[in-house]
Design a protein around this motif. Structure first.
Motif, short mmCIF file in Angstrom:
data_model
loop_
_atom_site.label_atom_id
_atom_site.label_comp_id
_atom_site.label_asym_id
_atom_site.label_seq_id
_atom_site.Cartn_x
_atom_site.Cartn_y
_atom_site.Cartn_z
N GLU A 3 -2.58 6.30 1.77
CA GLU A 3 -3.99 6.08 1.44
C GLU A 3 -4.81 7.27 1.90
O GLU A 3 -4.71 7.71 3.06
CB GLU A 3 -4.48 4.79 2.08
N ARG A 61 3.62 5.73 -0.33
CA ARG A 61 2.20 5.47 -0.58
C ARG A 61 1.39 5.89 0.65
O ARG A 61 1.64 5.41 1.75
CB ARG A 61 1.96 3.99 -0.89
N LYS A 89 -2.05 -0.31 3.86
CA LYS A 89 -1.60 -0.11 2.49
C LYS A 89 -0.60 1.03 2.35
O LYS A 89 -0.02 1.22 1.28
CB LYS A 89 -2.80 0.16 1.58
N SER A 90 -0.42 1.81 3.40
CA SER A 90 0.48 2.97 3.36
C SER A 90 1.86 2.58 3.86
O SER A 90 2.02 1.66 4.66
CB SER A 90 -0.09 4.11 4.21
N GLU A 114 -8.33 7.41 1.47
CA GLU A 114 -9.71 7.05 1.77
C GLU A 114 -9.95 7.14 3.27
O GLU A 114 -9.21 6.59 4.09
CB GLU A 114 -10.01 5.63 1.29
N GLN A 146 -7.71 6.00 -4.59
CA GLN A 146 -7.66 6.69 -3.30
C GLN A 146 -6.25 6.70 -2.71
O GLN A 146 -6.09 7.00 -1.52
CB GLN A 146 -8.63 6.01 -2.30
N MET A 147 -5.24 6.41 -3.51
CA MET A 147 -3.87 6.31 -3.02
C MET A 147 -3.02 7.44 -3.61
O MET A 147 -2.98 7.62 -4.82
CB MET A 147 -3.27 4.96 -3.38
#
Length: 580
Positions: free
Chosen positions: A571, A569, A551-552, A573, A500-501
């Protein structure tokens, strides 16, 4: 006091709520136990059968594969023998070979007869010239149908581009008969293809050869054309078989356990079928389990009723009040005056709800205020150097190349309109890359052959959502620092999807950064330091972190004296995507 009592009475629940809920809970557990028992029974009933069927199917599949490879090797060996090729060449070049009394034909007949004597499954042979005319065949007159001749000519046409030692295989099927496997090899002379030799591996003999097997099977080519099948009822229209690769296959009132295997070297696929009948004991076992479940349920219901009578009323009132708060009115508070532990529970719940509501209102307002201020600051920081440089290019082009200057003005206008469109903060990667294409055109006009940019975007990434103007500052950063002490610069942009990244890499072959400065930049990006240098990279990383989650963000890789890379990056999702 009277008002409070009236309100309390209006929210009373019917007696027995707790009892019913306890019974429902018991019923769910019993149903789960019944379902688990059914599952274990089915596993116990079928596990051994499935394992045995799987083993038998695999064993039979190995038998079919061995037969197929052996027959295929026999046919190919005969066609590739120098003696076979020489005899066919003599037949095609000898004018007298048009009659079956010629010496060349007699020699080939004897040669083919010896080959047939050593074969488990017999074949027929057909030799034709390059115009499709039959020169010799072992097929009987009743077998030389126009359909066979036309089909053979069509296959020979497909073989025209084959090499000297290449053999083309196809499936010949005439309605009502077994399919024959065709092996076709071209015969060459100095001027090219002289003719063709075709072997027809007999489908009827092949089926008879495997008839004594205790299992059913199917062999198809890569186009699902049936080469061998033990049960003609499994054939679809046009000699096709579209069975499943693994599992249960139903054919009318019969079932089979299927195992298959691809054979790329033979351009074939084998299906092994084992008869898999339905079992009547399953229904009987399930019926017994259902009867036992009903007995368990009745017993548990009686026990739950006897245990819940004393506390059912108070529990029912408490549940009713909580249900009103959860489903109808979050500002409602529990009204329960039973002078026992349930009243204390109601008081503590009301206190907790008031405290949570106060904290939630304050935190929601604080988050909304901080997010709005921070996002406005982030989006306001734009690099003006690109605009200055572009206007300077246009000024110079207006003197020497007015038409090119006009094109550049149009591109710049599109870019400004895109960057100023505040109604759309998020776009697909494909849409943002169309903006980047215009941006790169302007940079190419500025630097000429000194600047190159290579783009590799995985098609599955094009519909991913990104903030508008994501890559432009990264490319501009590479241009700004990449040309330091360098006359030429190459930039590579790649995008891939990792679960999902969305991961985008922007690499350049410039001089890079001093390692101490690069390490400081890494720390500021990882810590989201709002007071660090490198405002452009830090702002973009912060923007991704705020919008798409922890996470981004950005990560850098520095090769001092050898290039600089930024990894983006984002994400995906939970982000609503647009299909562009």
């Amino acid at each position: 006091m009277m008002h409070t009592q009236t309100t309390f009475e209006s929210h009373q629940t019917e007696p027995g709520t707790f009892q019913r809920r306890l019974q429902q809970s018991a019923m769910k557990k019993i149903m789960l136990a019944v379902l688990l028992s059914c599952f274990l029974f089915l596993v116990g009933q079928f596990a051994l059968t499935l394992a045995r069927n799987e083993q038998q199917a695999v064993s039979h599949m190995e038998l079919l594969e061995d037969v197929l490879r052996r027959l295929d090797e026999q046919e190919r060996t005969f066609l590739l023998e120098q003696e076979t090729e020489y005899m066919v060449f003599q037949i095609l070049t000898d004018r007298a070979a048009t009659t079956e009394d010629s010496d060349a034909v007699d020699r080939f007949k004897n040669h083919f007869r010896r080959f047939q004597e050593n074969c488990e499954v017999h074949s027929s042979v057909l030799i034709s010239d390059d115009a499709g005319q039959i020169v010799y065949t072992s097929l009987g007159e009743d077998q030389r149908t126009s359909y066979l001749i036309n089909y053979n000519n069509a296959i020979c046409y497909n073989v025209k581009n084959s090499g000297t030692n290449e053999i083309y295989r196809a499936v010949y099927y005439d309605v009502g008969n077994y399919a024959d496997t065709m092996y076709v090899k071209p015969v060459f002379d100095d001027d090219g293809i002289l003719g063709y030799i075709t072997l027809f591996l007999s489908g009827s003999e092949w089926n008879f050869y495997l008839w004594e097997s205790n299992f059913d099977g199917v062999i198809t080519d890569q186009r699902q054309n049936v080469m061998y099948i033990s049960r003609p009822s499994l054939i679809e229209t046009g000699n096709k078989f579209y069975g499943i690769s693994h599992g249960i296959l139903s054919d009318r009132d019969e079932r089979y356990w299927v195992v298959s295997k691809e054979l790329p070297s033979l351009s074939a696929k084998i299906y092994s079928l084992v008869y898999y009948p339905k079992s009547g004991t399953v229904a009987l076992g399930l019926l017994i389990l259902i009867i036992m479940g009903i007995i368990w349920y009745s017993t548990a219901r009686w026990m739950a009723k006897s245990m819940a009578e004393n506390n059912a009323a108070a529990i029912g009132k408490l549940v009713r009040e909580i249900r009103i708060i959860r489903k109808e009115d979050p500002t409602h508070r529990i009204l329960l005056e039973t002078d026992d532990e349930f009243s204390e529970v109601a008081y503590q719940v009301n206190y907790m709800l008031d405290h949570i509501q106060t904290l939630n209102d304050r935190n929601t307002e604080l988050i909304r205020l901080n997010s709005r201020i921070e996002m406005e600051q982030l989006t306001a920081q734009m690099n003006p150097h690109f605009l200055y440089n572009t206007l300077e290019i246009i000024r110079n082009l207006a003197i020497f190349d007015a038409e090119k200057a006009g094109e550049l003005i149009t591109q710049l206008t599109d870019l400004l309109r895109y960057s100023a469109n505040s109604s759309k903060s998020e776009v697909t990667l494909k849409e943002d890359m169309s903006y980047i294409a215009r941006y790169l055109d302007i940079q190419n006009c500025r630097f000429g052959k000194r600047f190159q940019c290579h783009i590799q975007i995985d098609p599955c990434c094009e519909s991913c959502i990104v903030p508008r103007l994501t890559l432009q500052p990264l490319i501009e950063n590479s241009i700004k620092y990449g040309f330091r002490n360098n006359m030429y610069l190459e930039i590579e942009i790649t995008a891939v999807k990792q679960d999902q990244m969305l991961v985008i890499f922007v690499r350049d072959d410039g001089p890079g950064m001093e390692e101490t400065a690069a390490e400081a930049l890494r720390r500021s990006l990882d810590d989201h330091d709002t007071g660090s240098a490198s405002i452009g990279l830090r702002n973009l990383s912060r923007r991704l972190h705020l919008r798409y989650g922890n996470k981004s963000g950005l990560h850098i890789r520095n090769r001092e004296g050898g290039g600089f890379e930024v990894e983006v990056r984002i994400e995906q999702e939970g982000v609503q995507t647009c299909i562009g």
